[in-house]
Design an enzyme around this catalytic site. Structure first.
Site, PDB file in Angstrom:
ATOM      1  N   ASN A   1      30.782 -26.679  13.511  1.00 16.01           N
ATOM      2  CA  ASN A   1      31.410 -26.024  14.651  1.00 16.01           C
ATOM      3  C   ASN A   1      30.281 -25.493  15.537  1.00 16.01           C
ATOM      4  O   ASN A   1      29.555 -24.586  15.135  1.00 16.01           O
ATOM      5  CB  ASN A   1      32.289 -24.879  14.142  1.00 16.01           C
TER       6      ASN A   1
ATOM      7  N   TYR B   1      38.214 -24.515  32.216  1.00 16.98           N
ATOM      8  CA  TYR B   1      37.475 -25.768  32.026  1.00 16.98           C
ATOM      9  C   TYR B   1      36.493 -26.000  33.178  1.00 16.98           C
ATOM     10  O   TYR B   1      35.322 -26.327  32.956  1.00 16.98           O
ATOM     11  CB  TYR B   1      38.489 -26.910  31.940  1.00 16.98           C
ATOM     12  N   ALA B   2      36.976 -25.800  34.407  1.00 17.15           N
ATOM     13  CA  ALA B   2      36.111 -26.017  35.577  1.00 17.15           C
ATOM     14  C   ALA B   2      34.921 -25.057  35.567  1.00 17.15           C
ATOM     15  O   ALA B   2      33.792 -25.449  35.886  1.00 17.15           O
ATOM     16  CB  ALA B   2      36.921 -25.858  36.860  1.00 17.15           C
TER      17      ALA B   2
ATOM     18  N   SER C   1      33.515 -23.718  32.935  1.00 21.31           N
ATOM     19  CA  SER C   1      32.581 -24.136  31.882  1.00 21.31           C
ATOM     20  C   SER C   1      31.769 -25.343  32.334  1.00 21.31           C
ATOM     21  O   SER C   1      30.563 -25.437  32.084  1.00 21.31           O
ATOM     22  CB  SER C   1      33.335 -24.463  30.586  1.00 21.31           C
ATOM     23  N   LYS C   2      32.409 -26.282  33.036  1.00 17.90           N
ATOM     24  CA  LYS C   2      31.725 -27.508  33.457  1.00 17.90           C
ATOM     25  C   LYS C   2      30.762 -27.246  34.614  1.00 17.90           C
ATOM     26  O   LYS C   2      29.707 -27.863  34.704  1.00 17.90           O
ATOM     27  CB  LYS C   2      32.762 -28.581  33.829  1.00 17.90           C
TER      28      LYS C   2
ATOM     29  N   ILE D   1      38.645 -40.458  33.151  1.00 18.94           N
ATOM     30  CA  ILE D   1      38.244 -41.492  32.194  1.00 18.94           C
ATOM     31  C   ILE D   1      39.390 -41.708  31.209  1.00 18.94           C
ATOM     32  O   ILE D   1      40.081 -40.754  30.833  1.00 18.94           O
ATOM     33  CB  ILE D   1      36.973 -41.050  31.425  1.00 18.94           C
TER      34      ILE D   1
END
Lengths: 242, 79
Positions: free
Chosen positions: A58, A150-151, A153-154, A183
Site C-alpha cells: 500500500n 482527483y483533479a 491530485s493530478k 483511455i
C-alpha cells in the site's frame, strides 16, 4: 536486450500500469511492480515472466514502502526509473464530497507518488542518471465536474514534478509528466453511455485512447532518446486539450 | 579504521574526489565541489553509517572535513 536497470511502476497489476510494465520489459527494463492487488500481481507475474517482479504494498504506508525499497535494492538491478501511476477515483460533486473522499484520493494519487519517489530516488541520484514519470490526467489540466479531489491530485503531480525537475535535472535525471486523456480502462468502462458520447464528441481524434498508447509515451520519456526532455507535461489525449 | 578514515572514505565515494584531496581543512563545497544535493546525500550517508540524526541546522554547520569529524566526536562517535 537487458538494460540491467529497474523501473519501479506503481499500480502495475492492471490497466495502464500493467501496459507500462509490459512495454518497459519489452525494451529491457526489469520492472518492480508495486500494487495492492495481490492476485492481479500474481496473474501478471505468471504471464510476464522473470522481468516482472511483484511487490504487494500500500503506497500510502511509509513503513511498508521502506521495506519494499530495501527488498528491491537487494533483489533487483539498480533502480533508474520510477513511474508513479497508481491512482484511484472517488467521484462526487464537491457539495456532496466528504472529507474522507477528498483525503483518500489525495493520499493515494499525490502523497503516494511523493512517498514512492522519495523512497527510490537516492538510487537515481547515486547513478547520476534515470527518469521519473508521473501519470497525471487531462483532468488535472482542464478539470472535470465531480472530480475536485482527483483533479487536484493530478494537478499536484505536475507541480511536484516540475519542482523535482529543478532539483534533479543537473544529475542527468529527467522528471516528466504524462497526462492521459480518456483511455479505455476499467476507470472509463463504467461510464454512463451519455457521458461517454459527450467525451467522444470533444475528442478531435474521435476515439478513446488505448493503455498501450500511454505506455509508449512513458517508455519514450524513459529512453536515451529523451535525455534532454525534462520538466514537461505530455498530453496523450487525441487532441482533447489542444 | 579511524573515524577520520571512515569519513574520508565516504566523502571520496560520494563526491568522487581523490583521497589526498580530503584534508582536514578542505571545504566540502568550495574545495571538493559538493552541491546542495551532494551535501544532503552526504548527510544521509553519515546518518546511516553512524546511526544518528543530523538536523538541517547541524548539517549547515558542516562546511569542512574537519568540522564533520569534530561534529561526530561531539555526538560521541569515536570510530
Amino acid at each position: 536486450m537487458n538494460l540491467n536497470a529497474t523501473a519501479v511502476v506503481t499500480g502495475a497489476a492492471r490497466g495502464i500500469g500493467l501496459e507500462i510494465a509490459k512495454k518497459l520489459i519489452s525494451v529491457g527494463w526489469t520492472v518492480a511492480a508495486l500494487d495492492m492487488l495481490e492476485d492481479d500481481l500474481a496473474t501478471a507475474a505468471e504471464a510476464l515472466g522473470e522481468m516482472y517482479k511483484p511487490y504487494t504494498v500500500n503506497i500510502t504506508d511509509s513503513v511498508q514502502l521502506k521495506e519494499v525499497a530495501s527488498a528491491v535494492a537487494k533483489e533487483l538491478p539498480v533502480v533508474k526509473g520510477i513511474v508513479n501511476n497508481a491512482g484511484i477515483t472517488r467521484d462526487t460533486l464537491m457539495m456532496r464530497m466528504s472529507e474522507d473522499q477528498w483525503n483518500l484520493v489525495i493520499d493515494v494519487n499525490l502523497t503516494g507518488a511523493w512517498k514512492v519517489t522519495q523512497a527510490f530516488m537516492r538510487s537515481l541520484i547515486r547513478a547520476r542518471e534515470g527518469s521519473i514519470v508521473s501519470i497525471s490526467s487531462v483532468v488535472g489540466l482542464v478539470g472535470a465536474a465531480g472530480q475536485t479531489n482527483y483533479a487536484a491530485s493530478k494537478a499536484g503531480l505536475i507541480g511536484m514534478s516540475k519542482s523535482l525537475n529543478r532539483e534533479l535535472a543537473g544529475r542527468g535525471i529527467t522528471v516528466n509528466v504524462v497526462a492521459p486523456g480518456f483511455i479505455e480502462t476499467e476507470m472509463t468502462e463504467n461510464l454512463p453511455e451519455e457521458v461517454r458520447k459527450d467525451y467522444l464528441s470533444r475528442i478531435p481524434a474521435a476515439r478513446l485512447g488505448l493503455p498501450v498508447e500511454i505506455a509508449e509515451s512513458v517508455a519514450f520519456l524513459m529512453s536515451p532518446s529523451a535525455k534532454y526532455i525534462t520538466g514537461i507535461v505530455l498530453p496523450v489525449d487525441g487532441g482533447l486539450t489542444t | 579504521m579511524s573515524l577520520e578514515n571512515r569519513i574520508s572514505e565516504i566523502i571520496v565515494s560520494r563526491l568522487n574526489v581523490k583521497p589526498e584531496e580530503v584534508t582536514e581543512s578542505a571545504n566540502l563545497k568550495d574545495d571538493l565541489g559538493a552541491d546542495s544535493l551532494d551535501m544532503v546525500d552526504l548527510m544521509m550517508d553519515l546518518e546511516d553509517t553512524f546511526d544518528l540524526k543530523i538536523s538541517d541546522e547541524e548539517g549547515n554547520t558542516l562546511q569542512t572535513v574537519g568540522s564533520v569529524v569534530s561534529f561526530l566526536k561531539t555526538k560521541g562517535i569515536e570510530a
